[in-house]
Enzyme design. Structure first.
Site, mmCIF file in Angstrom:
data_model
loop_
_atom_site.group_PDB
_atom_site.id
_atom_site.type_symbol
_atom_site.label_atom_id
_atom_site.label_comp_id
_atom_site.label_asym_id
_atom_site.label_seq_id
_atom_site.Cartn_x
_atom_site.Cartn_y
_atom_site.Cartn_z
ATOM 1 N N ARG A 63 -8.849 0.056 3.954
ATOM 2 C CA ARG A 63 -8.023 0.878 3.555
ATOM 3 C C ARG A 63 -6.630 0.603 3.244
ATOM 4 N NH1 ARG A 63 -6.414 4.988 6.845
ATOM 5 N NH2 ARG A 63 -5.234 5.760 5.199
ATOM 6 N N ARG B 163 -4.624 10.853 3.929
ATOM 7 C CA ARG B 163 -3.566 11.520 4.060
ATOM 8 C C ARG B 163 -2.315 11.534 2.815
ATOM 9 N NH1 ARG B 163 -2.268 13.519 9.739
ATOM 10 N NH2 ARG B 163 -3.913 12.980 11.003
ATOM 11 N N ASP C 52 5.031 20.551 7.149
ATOM 12 C CA ASP C 52 6.074 21.575 7.025
ATOM 13 C C ASP C 52 7.526 20.877 6.404
ATOM 14 O OD1 ASP C 52 6.304 20.299 9.356
ATOM 15 O OD2 ASP C 52 7.414 21.713 10.285
ATOM 16 N N ASP D 278 3.974 0.990 11.951
ATOM 17 C CA ASP D 278 2.567 0.354 11.834
ATOM 18 C C ASP D 278 2.393 -1.170 12.076
ATOM 19 O OD1 ASP D 278 1.953 2.421 10.154
ATOM 20 O OD2 ASP D 278 2.511 1.858 8.130
ATOM 21 N N VAL E 105 6.818 7.585 16.596
ATOM 22 C CA VAL E 105 6.685 8.284 15.489
ATOM 23 C C VAL E 105 5.312 8.962 15.482
ATOM 24 C CG1 VAL E 105 6.261 7.602 13.122
ATOM 25 C CG2 VAL E 105 8.050 6.253 14.133
ATOM 26 N N LYS F 65 0.935 -1.264 -0.031
ATOM 27 C CA LYS F 65 0.012 0.199 0.148
ATOM 28 C C LYS F 65 0.783 1.402 -0.178
ATOM 29 C CE LYS F 65 -2.691 2.665 3.387
ATOM 30 N NZ LYS F 65 -1.946 3.753 3.753
ATOM 31 N N ASN F 66 1.909 1.072 0.650
ATOM 32 C CA ASN F 66 2.701 2.524 0.956
ATOM 33 C C ASN F 66 3.620 2.716 -0.148
ATOM 34 O OD1 ASN F 66 1.442 3.126 3.324
ATOM 35 N ND2 ASN F 66 2.995 1.909 4.574
#
Length: 450
Positions: free
Chosen positions: A420, A116, A148, A328, A350, A46-47
């Site tokens: 998801r 996100r 940022d 995760d 994290v 997924k990532n």
């Protein structure tokens, strides 16, 4: 349920539901007490897949991405690419993305708020069009993911950025290579800057870059498109920008978080589970922690086998960016630690809200206490089925694993979180011997199994 009695995978109407609010009513009914055994063929990561999809926008020719997981986040990204003006087809795990037409500069709010990872289109869009407008991102409520880092990095490359009314507006009349030191090895920022830098004139060096395997996968895809990149997978990545990129064909790496989740489901149930398709070096520290717990771990050619041969021992875990212990996998690992004979300490470094699942685990009897970014897990605990609600993607997976161990039936609500990130989660668990089924409404949970 299918005619054979097995849960159906996420297809057809379920796909649409998983990527919309309708899925929020869905739950998973889990009957505990079954020992999991067997093999799992891993889906694409997924990532990685989501970032590869965004990277395809950099070319003016079609790209094909293979082994793409059929999960809600991928369907959301498909909608995003189409909204931006690309043509997308998705068939049997293969995505074809054609961004050759006129692209739009604005990523729709209703899609960005869902996920996100949508912010990852910012780098490719400003590289391709010289401008991008992105809504502030949404997704799992696991704490702030600092944007940022993305913004300051793009400014280093010469972009002008304004943030107002919940939108980020990026403009550039031509990106320029630069030294970009990151205060933190942010995965998303590294990926956004890596993609943007391919269009920047001159040399860009990203220092303190993220080192995750998914970064390496993205760099390989970009290089197959014609980019010149060195150092992906290390803390310093060099990009020689300004080269015209073309379409490419690429296969997504296996999902290491999916692998860890199924291995932990096997460990928690006293089982014997093998995952196929992944290089074990992607999970080295995680596997060492399993061994420290007394689990027999065997590594083969792109396969990992974990067997529980006796009582589990407690271990301490601290999450860190790769090659550290992956955040995760923290929630799922806590379930196994609640079954170990002794006290373990889990430190989350994290995301600040990664312990949101603790209250729900304690409803099942886990007995976990938290203080700041530390959790104390004392076992072994006897878990009992109940009704719980997934607070996020990995928390939902952890609650499912707990349900596999608990006496009686557990109903895991808000299953849309799990959909998801896991392809056919219930189907793969059932193939390992779990008794699970989806429910569109309130199920029956709690108490001993009849």
């Amino acid at each position: 349920m299918s005619p054979t009695g097995q849960p159906r995978p996420l297809t057809g109407d379920a796909e649409a539901a998983a990527s919309s609010g309708d899925a929020e009513a869905r739950s998973l009914l889990v009957r505990g007490g079954r020992r999991l055994t067997g093999e799992v063929a891993l889906a694409g990561a997924k990532n990685s897949a989501l970032k590869l999809m965004a990277a395809s926008l950099l070319a003016r020719e079609p790209s094909t991405i293979r082994r793409v997981p059929r999960i809600a986040d991928v369907f959301t990204m498909v909608e995003m690419l189409r909204a931006l003006g690309a043509e997308v087809s998705f068939d049997d795990g293969e995505l074809r993305i054609d961004p050759s037409g006129q692209l739009n500069e604005t990523a729709p709010y209703e899609l960005v708020r869902r996920m996100r990872a949508s912010i990852i289109v910012m780098g490719p869009m400003v590289a391709r069009l010289g401008r991008a407008t992105i809504a502030m991102p949404g997704g799992c409520n696991i704490g702030p993911r600092r944007i940022d880092f993305h913004i300051r990095g793009l400014q280093r490359l010469g972009a002008e950025i304004e943030i107002e009314h919940g939108f980020i507006e990026v403009r550039s009349d031509g990106l320029r290579g630069a030294a970009v030191p990151l205060d933190y090895p942010s995965v998303g920022a590294t990926e956004n800057l890596l993609m943007a830098a391919t269009a920047a004139r001159g040399t860009t060096v990203i220092d303190n870059a993220a080192r995750e395997p998914e970064i390496v996968d993205l760099a390989k895809f970009l290089m197959s498109m014609g980019a010149q990149i060195n150092g992906a997978g290390t803390s310093s990545i060099t990009i020689e920008g300004g080269h015209e990129l073309h379409g490419a064909i690429h296969e997504v790496i296996a999902d290491r978080i999916e692998a860890g989740t199924y291995l932990l489901a096997g460990v928690a149930t006293g089982g014997d589970v093998t995952v196929r398709g992944l290089n074990a070096t992607c999970l080295e520290l995680f596997l060492n922690k399993l061994r420290a717990m007394g689990v027999q771990v065997d590594e083969g050619d792109r396969e990992i086998r974990a067997r529980t041969l006796g009582p589990l021992r407690p271990v301490d875990v601290s999450t860190l960016p790769h090659p550290g212990f992956a955040t995760d996998l923290q929630a799922q690992f806590m379930v196994a630690l609640s079954l170990a004979e002794g006290t373990s300490i889990v430190t989350e470094n994290v995301f600040e809200n990664r312990f949101a699942v603790v209250d729900e685990l304690n409803r099942l009897g886990a007995g976990i206490t938290t203080s700041g970014h530390h959790a104390v897990v004392t076992g072994p605990r006897q878990l009992t089925g109940s009704v719980v609600e997934a607070p996020d993607l990995r928390g939902g997976a952890a609650l499912t694993i707990a349900g596999l161990v608990a006496e009686g039936t557990t109903e895991v609500r808000a299953l849309h979180h799990v959909d998801r990130g896991y392809e056919a989660f219930d189907v793969k668990l059932a193939a390992l011997g779990a008794e699970v089924r989806r429910s569109d409404g309130a199920g029956t949970a709690g108490g001993p199994a009849r």
